[in-house]
Scaffold this active site. Structure first.
Site, short mmCIF file in Angstrom:
data_model
loop_
_atom_site.label_atom_id
_atom_site.label_comp_id
_atom_site.label_asym_id
_atom_site.label_seq_id
_atom_site.Cartn_x
_atom_site.Cartn_y
_atom_site.Cartn_z
N GLY A 58 -1.96 -9.11 18.77
CA GLY A 58 -0.61 -8.33 18.19
C GLY A 58 -1.23 -6.88 17.89
CG PHE A 76 1.49 -7.13 0.03
CD1 PHE A 76 2.62 -7.50 -0.23
CD2 PHE A 76 0.23 -7.84 -0.17
CE1 PHE A 76 2.91 -8.91 -0.46
CE2 PHE A 76 0.57 -9.21 -0.59
CZ PHE A 76 1.63 -9.77 -0.64
CB CYS A 86 9.43 -6.09 5.62
SG CYS A 86 7.84 -6.13 6.48
C1 UDX Z 1 7.98 -2.85 3.01
C2 UDX Z 1 7.22 -3.24 1.75
O1 UDX Z 1 7.26 -2.03 0.82
C3 UDX Z 1 5.68 -3.59 2.11
O2 UDX Z 1 5.10 -3.79 0.83
C4 UDX Z 1 5.74 -4.69 2.90
O3 UDX Z 1 4.76 -5.28 2.91
C5 UDX Z 1 6.58 -4.36 4.31
O4 UDX Z 1 7.95 -4.22 3.87
P1 UDX Z 1 8.45 -0.86 4.76
O5 UDX Z 1 9.30 -1.77 5.17
O6 UDX Z 1 7.22 -0.39 5.57
O7 UDX Z 1 7.40 -1.88 3.74
O8 UDX Z 1 8.89 0.40 3.63
P2 UDX Z 1 9.15 0.68 2.16
O9 UDX Z 1 8.73 1.90 1.93
O10 UDX Z 1 9.21 -0.60 1.52
O11 UDX Z 1 10.93 0.97 2.52
C6 UDX Z 1 11.82 0.07 3.02
C7 UDX Z 1 13.09 0.70 3.02
O12 UDX Z 1 13.56 0.97 1.62
C8 UDX Z 1 13.16 2.18 3.79
O13 UDX Z 1 14.44 2.40 4.38
C9 UDX Z 1 13.32 3.06 2.48
O14 UDX Z 1 13.90 4.23 2.90
C10 UDX Z 1 14.29 2.38 1.34
N1 UDX Z 1 13.97 2.74 -0.04
C11 UDX Z 1 12.75 2.58 -0.47
C12 UDX Z 1 15.15 3.22 -0.64
O15 UDX Z 1 16.32 3.21 -0.16
N2 UDX Z 1 14.98 3.38 -1.92
C13 UDX Z 1 13.73 3.29 -2.63
O16 UDX Z 1 13.69 3.77 -3.92
C14 UDX Z 1 12.75 2.90 -1.74
P1 ADP Z 2 4.67 -5.89 13.38
O1 ADP Z 2 5.29 -4.93 12.89
O2 ADP Z 2 4.85 -7.23 12.95
O3 ADP Z 2 3.25 -5.41 13.90
P2 ADP Z 2 5.51 -5.36 16.35
O4 ADP Z 2 6.50 -5.76 17.26
O5 ADP Z 2 4.90 -4.00 16.06
O6 ADP Z 2 5.27 -6.24 14.89
O7 ADP Z 2 3.84 -5.82 16.95
C1 ADP Z 2 3.59 -7.26 17.37
C2 ADP Z 2 3.10 -7.40 18.79
O8 ADP Z 2 2.55 -8.68 18.93
C3 ADP Z 2 3.61 -6.80 19.92
O9 ADP Z 2 3.08 -5.76 20.42
C4 ADP Z 2 3.93 -7.95 20.90
O10 ADP Z 2 3.51 -7.65 22.17
C5 ADP Z 2 2.61 -8.94 20.41
N1 ADP Z 2 2.68 -10.09 20.78
C6 ADP Z 2 3.89 -11.27 20.54
N2 ADP Z 2 3.50 -12.29 20.97
C7 ADP Z 2 2.18 -12.10 21.47
C8 ADP Z 2 1.36 -13.28 22.05
N3 ADP Z 2 1.88 -14.64 22.16
N4 ADP Z 2 0.45 -12.88 22.42
C9 ADP Z 2 -0.08 -11.75 22.55
N5 ADP Z 2 0.47 -10.68 21.72
C10 ADP Z 2 1.70 -11.02 21.43
#
Ligand code: UDX
Ligand code: ADP
Length: 452
Positions: free
Chosen positions: A10, A162, A276
């Site tokens: 991936g 994280f 997420c």
């Molecule tokens: C999140 C977690 O922070 C990270 O620890 C986890 O592993 C993956 O998910 P991410 O989704 O990359 O990370 O972004 P993050 O910075 O958490 O923001 C998520 C959303 O919340 C964004 O749309 C951001 O703009 C929004 N946000 C964040 C708010 O609206 N208000 C805030 O105060 C903080």
């Molecule tokens: P994340 O944010 O969790 O990293 P992404 O969609 O950005 O998710 O990345 C996941 C990657 O895993 C993609 O590039 C996809 O092509 C790859 N993938 C999914 N299933 C398989 C698999 N069975 N073997 C190899 N690569 C895979």
């Protein structure tokens, strides 16, 4: 077993940056990232300026490690066979059909990845769940590995990611904690130790927490649910502020000044997006339901409902300011990604809000410095309204020429530096309604400035 070769399956937002940093910090280990998507591997091997993931600092890390001990390869079989440790970093989107559709995680990518590991392994391996997975997935992976292989021992660890997009490299360099879950058996403990050794190359030992597999899997969902809950809490209060005349910015500072609460994740917004939060909370809700904990499920589900409500409320606010009629109104949308400094638009609030504006007849001009207009169209297509012919009202916006579009509205969707640092006084904004979906420009003098 000495770890000399790591394979990561991936090459996405999680696998790419995480392995780049592991390779940088552990020059003694060969790290190879494989992906079923050959185009993606090609671009990881291509020019540094067009890597598939945009992340500040990533280019520099890849520049240093690529070709030294960091490799991107199409050869899934060979790299599984040749490595002692395998990270699974494949995507786990929310299921679209079947049992648990719209809520449970779609594990088909994880399952096919586990089948590949079983098929191509010729020696014992440590297999690490990196993707966010529902609790007890490790058990399922174990079964698949066992059923599809012979005389090979697989030790499964959970090591959730994280990192937040936009700050991924810094988060990886200076993680506030690394979580490693493994079995409480002799081989389990040994495997945990191996992974601890890898992280110890740059993370202080006291920040590496070891737990059982289930705690580690659940901690990831719970952390994200708690963070998202804070955003939904502040967003729900922004609705109340609007009615009462209280100011959400002031409220946020007042609440966050209590050290027990703290200032983070209390910024009101157009609703959280990203790959997420929604997915993990839905997973948590599904898990609770499965265990018959309906009240607990409902408690967490409410976090998502408030998020949807916030998106709705913001779109409604725009429509209302145009007297319920957006027909032919030219509106600029600044920010398509779910937040600043990333090219990821998964679950971005922009998609949902724009859909509402288009349905009400608006003509949109969309800009985001980190992703292409083709991606915008692809997202709109995926959210299935291309058939409604709405896509004809979607246009790219050249930000340098923003004054030339005869706009009647501008909507700020994320806090991209370009927008926050722009000298808005340069534009004649007297006849433009400015909707600030992040309260990001509250210190600028903008006439008709409509905040959250
Ligand atoms: C999140 C977690 O922070 C990270 O620890 C986890 O592993 C993956 O998910 P991410 O989704 O990359 O990370 O972004 P993050 O910075 O958490 O923001 C998520 C959303 O919340 C964004 O749309 C951001 O703009 C929004 N946000 C964040 C708010 O609206 N208000 C805030 O105060 C903080
Ligand atoms: P994340 O944010 O969790 O990293 P992404 O969609 O950005 O998710 O990345 C996941 C990657 O895993 C993609 O590039 C996809 O092509 C790859 N993938 C999914 N299933 C398989 C698999 N069975 N073997 C190899 N690569 C895979």
């Amino acid at each position: 077993m000495q770890i000399k070769n790591i394979c990561c399956i991936g090459a996405g937002y999680v696998g790419g940056p995480t392995m780049a940093v592991i390779a940088l910090k552990c020059p003694q280990i060969k790290v190879t990232v494989v992906d079923a998507n050959k185009e993606k591997i090609k671009s990881w091997n291509g020019p540094l300026k067009s890597l598939p993931v945009y992340e500040p600092g990533l280019m520099e890390v890849v520049k240093e490690a690529r070709g030294r001990n960091l490799f991107f390869s199409e050869d899934i079989a060979g790299n599984i066979e040749n490595s002692e440790m395998i990270f699974m970093a494949v995507n786990t989107p929310t299921k679209k059909e079947g049992d648990g559709a719209g809520m449970a995680a779609d594990l088909s990518f994880v399952e096919s990845c586990a089948k590949d590991i079983a098929k191509f392994s010729r020696s014992d391996k440590i297999v690490i769940e990196k993707s966010t997975l529902p609790v007890r997935t490790a058990e399922k992976i174990k079964e698949i590995l066992k059923e599809n292989s012979k005389n090979i021992h697989f030790e499964i660890l959970s090591n959730p990611e994280f990192l937040a997009e936009g700050t991924a490299i810094n988060d990886l360099f200076k993680s506030n904690r690394v979580l490693i879950g493994g079995d409480d058996t002799k081989t389990g403990k040994k495997a945990i130790k191996k992974l601890v050794e890898i992280y110890s190359n740059w993370i202080p030992k006291e920040k590496i927490l070891t737990t059982n597999v289930w705690s580690s899997e659940l901690a990831k969902l719970a952390s994200n649910a708690m963070l998202a809950q804070r955003i939904s809490s502040i967003n729900s209060l922004s609705a109340l502020c609007q009615k009462t005349g209280a100011n959400i910015g002031e409220l946020s500072i007042a609440i966050g000044s209590d050290q027990r609460i703290g200032p983070h994740f209390l910024q009101p917004s157009v609703g959280f997006g990203g790959s997420c939060f929604q997915k993990d909370i839905l997973n948590l809700v599904y898990l609770c339901k499965n265990y018959g904990l309906n009240e607990v499920a409902e408690y967490w589900h409410q976090v998502i409902k408030i998020n949807n409500h916030q998106r709705d409320r913001f779109a409604r606010k725009i429509i209302k300011h145009f007297d319920e009629n957006l027909k032919g109104k030219k509106i600029a949308i600044l920010g398509w990604a779910f937040k600043e400094r990333t090219n990821d638009s998964r679950e971005s609030s922009s998609i949902y809000i724009c859909k509402k504006l288009l349905k009400n007849g608006a003509e949109l001009f969309i800009h985001d410095p980190n992703l292409s207009f083709e991606k915008v169209i692809e997202d709109i297509d995926q959210h299935r309204f291309s058939n409604d012919e709405l896509v004809k009202d979607v246009n790219p916006l050249d930000f340098n020429k923003i004054s030339e579009y005869n706009l009647e509205g501008i909507v700020l969707m994320n806090n991209e530096h370009l927008y926050l640092n722009f000298d808005w006084k340069k534009l004649d904004l007297d006849n433009i309604l400015f909707f600030d979906g992040r309260n990001g420009l509250k210190d600028h003098e903008i006439p008709n400035h409509i905040c959250l």
